[in-house]
Design a protein around this motif. Structure first.
Motif, mmCIF file in Angstrom:
data_model
loop_
_atom_site.group_PDB
_atom_site.id
_atom_site.type_symbol
_atom_site.label_atom_id
_atom_site.label_comp_id
_atom_site.label_asym_id
_atom_site.label_seq_id
_atom_site.Cartn_x
_atom_site.Cartn_y
_atom_site.Cartn_z
ATOM 1 N N LEU A 128 0.828 -1.217 0.000
ATOM 2 C CA LEU A 128 0.000 0.000 0.000
ATOM 3 C C LEU A 128 0.863 1.268 0.000
ATOM 4 N N LEU A 129 1.735 1.359 1.010
ATOM 5 C CA LEU A 129 2.600 2.541 1.041
ATOM 6 C C LEU A 129 3.579 2.484 -0.127
ATOM 7 N N GLY A 130 3.916 1.265 -0.569
ATOM 8 C CA GLY A 130 4.777 1.100 -1.750
ATOM 9 C C GLY A 130 4.150 1.760 -2.960
ATOM 10 N N MET A 131 2.876 1.477 -3.211
ATOM 11 C CA MET A 131 2.220 2.108 -4.367
ATOM 12 C C MET A 131 2.212 3.620 -4.211
ATOM 13 N N ARG A 132 1.819 4.083 -3.041
ATOM 14 C CA ARG A 132 1.721 5.540 -2.850
ATOM 15 C C ARG A 132 3.070 6.217 -3.066
ATOM 16 N N PHE A 133 4.116 5.630 -2.475
ATOM 17 C CA PHE A 133 5.431 6.282 -2.524
ATOM 18 C C PHE A 133 6.141 6.027 -3.847
ATOM 19 N N LYS A 134 6.210 4.762 -4.232
ATOM 20 C CA LYS A 134 7.057 4.442 -5.401
ATOM 21 C C LYS A 134 6.379 4.829 -6.707
ATOM 22 N N MET A 135 5.059 4.915 -6.708
ATOM 23 C CA MET A 135 4.384 5.381 -7.922
ATOM 24 C C MET A 135 4.120 6.888 -7.830
ATOM 25 N N ASP A 136 4.593 7.485 -6.730
ATOM 26 C CA ASP A 136 4.541 8.943 -6.529
ATOM 27 C C ASP A 136 3.108 9.491 -6.580
ATOM 28 N N LEU A 137 2.194 8.776 -5.939
ATOM 29 C CA LEU A 137 0.772 9.183 -5.931
ATOM 30 C C LEU A 137 0.598 10.209 -4.813
ATOM 31 N N TYR A 138 0.940 11.428 -5.106
ATOM 32 C CA TYR A 138 1.200 12.380 -4.024
ATOM 33 C C TYR A 138 -0.039 13.018 -3.400
ATOM 34 N N ALA A 139 -1.180 12.909 -4.080
ATOM 35 C CA ALA A 139 -2.385 13.536 -3.506
ATOM 36 C C ALA A 139 -3.414 12.465 -3.162
ATOM 37 N N ASN A 140 -3.684 12.316 -1.899
ATOM 38 C CA ASN A 140 -4.717 11.378 -1.467
ATOM 39 C C ASN A 140 -6.007 12.184 -1.270
ATOM 40 N N VAL A 141 -6.912 12.007 -2.218
ATOM 41 C CA VAL A 141 -8.148 12.788 -2.233
ATOM 42 C C VAL A 141 -9.231 11.990 -1.525
ATOM 43 N N ARG A 142 -9.752 12.537 -0.441
ATOM 44 C CA ARG A 142 -10.765 11.837 0.352
ATOM 45 C C ARG A 142 -12.013 12.710 0.487
ATOM 46 N N PRO A 143 -12.986 12.496 -0.397
ATOM 47 C CA PRO A 143 -14.210 13.295 -0.323
ATOM 48 C C PRO A 143 -15.015 12.924 0.920
ATOM 49 N N VAL A 144 -15.597 13.927 1.540
ATOM 50 C CA VAL A 144 -16.421 13.699 2.730
ATOM 51 C C VAL A 144 -17.803 14.253 2.439
ATOM 52 N N ARG A 145 -18.702 13.361 2.059
ATOM 53 C CA ARG A 145 -20.026 13.812 1.656
ATOM 54 C C ARG A 145 -21.069 12.995 2.413
ATOM 55 N N LEU A 146 -21.972 13.706 3.043
ATOM 56 C CA LEU A 146 -23.055 13.030 3.762
ATOM 57 C C LEU A 146 -24.185 12.759 2.765
ATOM 58 N N LEU A 147 -24.412 11.493 2.453
ATOM 59 C CA LEU A 147 -25.422 11.166 1.436
ATOM 60 C C LEU A 147 -26.828 11.354 1.984
ATOM 61 N N ASP A 148 -26.994 11.047 3.259
ATOM 62 C CA ASP A 148 -28.329 11.162 3.840
ATOM 63 C C ASP A 148 -28.199 11.511 5.315
ATOM 64 N N ALA A 149 -29.054 12.396 5.791
ATOM 65 C CA ALA A 149 -28.954 12.873 7.176
ATOM 66 C C ALA A 149 -28.966 11.718 8.179
ATOM 67 N N ALA A 204 -29.893 3.593 -2.496
ATOM 68 C CA ALA A 204 -29.769 2.448 -1.581
ATOM 69 C C ALA A 204 -29.751 2.932 -0.130
ATOM 70 N N VAL A 205 -29.029 4.017 0.107
ATOM 71 C CA VAL A 205 -28.969 4.562 1.472
ATOM 72 C C VAL A 205 -30.358 5.009 1.914
ATOM 73 N N ARG A 206 -31.026 5.744 1.031
ATOM 74 C CA ARG A 206 -32.357 6.268 1.387
ATOM 75 C C ARG A 206 -33.358 5.150 1.607
ATOM 76 N N ALA A 207 -33.244 4.086 0.800
ATOM 77 C CA ALA A 207 -34.194 2.963 0.895
ATOM 78 C C ALA A 207 -33.776 1.945 1.969
ATOM 79 N N LYS A 208 -32.678 2.261 2.681
ATOM 80 C CA LYS A 208 -32.129 1.359 3.708
ATOM 81 C C LYS A 208 -31.782 -0.010 3.135
ATOM 82 N N LYS A 209 -31.380 -0.013 1.879
ATOM 83 C CA LYS A 209 -30.859 -1.240 1.265
ATOM 84 C C LYS A 209 -29.360 -1.245 1.559
ATOM 85 N N SER A 210 -29.039 -1.410 2.841
ATOM 86 C CA SER A 210 -27.667 -1.216 3.287
ATOM 87 C C SER A 210 -27.327 -2.221 4.386
ATOM 88 N N THR A 211 -26.045 -2.245 4.734
ATOM 89 C CA THR A 211 -25.598 -3.097 5.839
ATOM 90 C C THR A 211 -25.949 -2.423 7.177
#
Ligand code: NAD
Ligand code: IPM
Ligand code: MN
Length: 358
Positions: free
Chosen positions: A88-109, A326-333
């Motif tokens: 994991l860190l090998g891919m990030r470092f050795k492939m120089d994947l320098y930006a880890n983009v982590r979206p934080v979006r609330l799909l449903d209240a 799926a979230v709205r319909a509670k078709k979820s874990t």
């Protein structure tokens, strides 16, 4: 006719092996033009023959694939976590994947543990520096096992590394909109420059310099401890956050809590113009593994992120819309308030996506 995108698939360990097949089935249901090649890198392979990454593995990934879809790494049978580090860190470092983009979006209240929050209130993005910081393994242990033992873990921050990730965050704000169609107008840099003065000074100076190149985007700053408090008290205020490797790791688990837990959080490890890697934020969750309990939505939203990155925006949008349904319909874990198992959630979403009703 769009070209076929070549995807390397590395499910890894634990629930990675359960959520990734669901993500794949949904990509297939979307009709996106992709071809998958599967790799068995992970704890089983390591325990069987000692291989973490085969010879030339990263060069092969960069050469032969357009993107990489990953599950998670971590297995109680490998307490050193050496394979996770090398893969994991090998891919990030050795492939120089320098930006880890982590979206934080609330799909449903209903997914948010905070009171009085609507889904539109939480829609921000963390851009985490992904190739430096305390993750470089610089330092060492001296006099191990003695009373005089010293452990040094150095925090590496290069001007080039800091500058490119900060610029990435401003470009991201310039080129991406929120789910409601409004512009992203602010980039907040988060650090601990009141205590970590050397690294902090570099980040502060570079942030000011790069921010001046983007006058239409507001530059803001917060110390990481204050940011953690604000994220819980007033998450509406965040737009794009840029920070170092370690703070980015920690605040994105906190942020995942706001959007319904780790089972909901997606991420991309990106280097513009190079083969990038996409993985859910969560780990291998050993207690859940093999029980059909893991939430596949984080992995499915990760697949959508990957497709959007590869130019398949329409398919990505369809998948996101189906997950929202799926979230709205509670078709979820259970963690997301529903009664279904991992596979059943995948099946429900795949059917919606295949029906193409979005
Ligand atoms: P974890 O993310 O695996 O689990 C943390 C908590 O979140 C647990 O309660 C777990 O049950 C829950 N959770 C995680 N994913 C979920 C999902 N999809 N659905 C429902 N609940 C989910 O983190 P951890 O327990 O600290 O670590 C377990 C292993 O995973 C360790 O070996 C760790 O190093 C590794 N890890 C790997 C990655 C990665 O590969 N990217 C990320 C984090 C942790
Ligand atoms: C993550 C994980 C990894 C990290 C671990 C497994 C090394 O927590 O992807 O968030 O710290 O980056
Ligand atoms: Mn993490």
């Amino acid at each position: 006719m769009r070209s076929i995108k070549r995807i390397a698939v590395i499910p890894g360990d634990g629930i990675g092996k359960e959520v990734v097949p669901q993500a794949i089935r949904i990509i297939e249901a979307s009709g996106a033009p992709v071809a998958f090649t599967h790799f068995d890198w992970g704890a089983d392979r390591y325990l069987a023959d000692g291989t973490t990454v085969p010879n030339d593995g990263f060069a092969m990934l960069a050469r032969d694939f357009d993107a990489i879809l990953v599950g998670a790494f971590g297995d109680p049978r490998v307490p050193t976590n050496i394979h996770a580090k090398e893969i994991l860190l090998g891919m990030r470092f050795k492939m120089d994947l320098y930006a880890n983009v982590r979206p934080v979006r609330l799909l449903d209240a209903s997914l948010c543990p905070l009171k009085g929050i609507e889904s539109k209130d939480i829609d921000f993005v963390v851009v985490r520096e992904n190739t430096e910081g305390v993750y470089t393994d610089s330092g060492g242990i001296f006099k191990q096992g003695t009373a005089d033992e010293i452990a040094i873990q150095e925090d590496i921050n290069t001007r080039q590394g800091v500058e490119r990730v900060i610029r990435f965050a401003f470009e991201y704000a310039t080129n991406h909109k929120k789910a409601d169609g409004s512009s992203r107008s602010r980039v907040l840099m988060c650090d601990k420059s009141n205590a970590m003065t050397h690294a902090g000074s570099l980040w502060q100076r570079v942030f000011k310099q790069v921010g001046a190149e983007y006058p239409q985007t507001k530059s803001e700053h917060m110390y990481v401890d204050a940011l953690c408090m604000q994220m819980v008290r007033e998450p509406r205020q965040f737009d794009v956050i840029v920070t170092n490797n370690m703070f980015g790791d920690i605040i994105t688990d906190l942020a995942a809590g706001l959007q319904g837990g780790l089972g909901m959080a997606a991420s991309g490890n990106i280097s513009p113009g190079r083969t990038s890697m996409f993985e859910p934020v969560h780990g291998s969750a050993p207690p859940l593994a093999g029980k059909n309990l893991a939430n596949p939505m984080g992995a499915i939203l990760t697949a959508a992120m990957m497709l959007a990155h590869l130019g398949c925006e329409k398919e990505a949008h369809t998948i996101e819309a189906a997950v929202l349904d799926a979230v709205r319909a509670k078709k979820s874990t259970q963690d997301a308030g529903g009664p279904l198992g991992t596979k059943e959630v995948g099946e429900w979403i795949a059917e919606r996506v295949a029906a193409g009703k979005y």
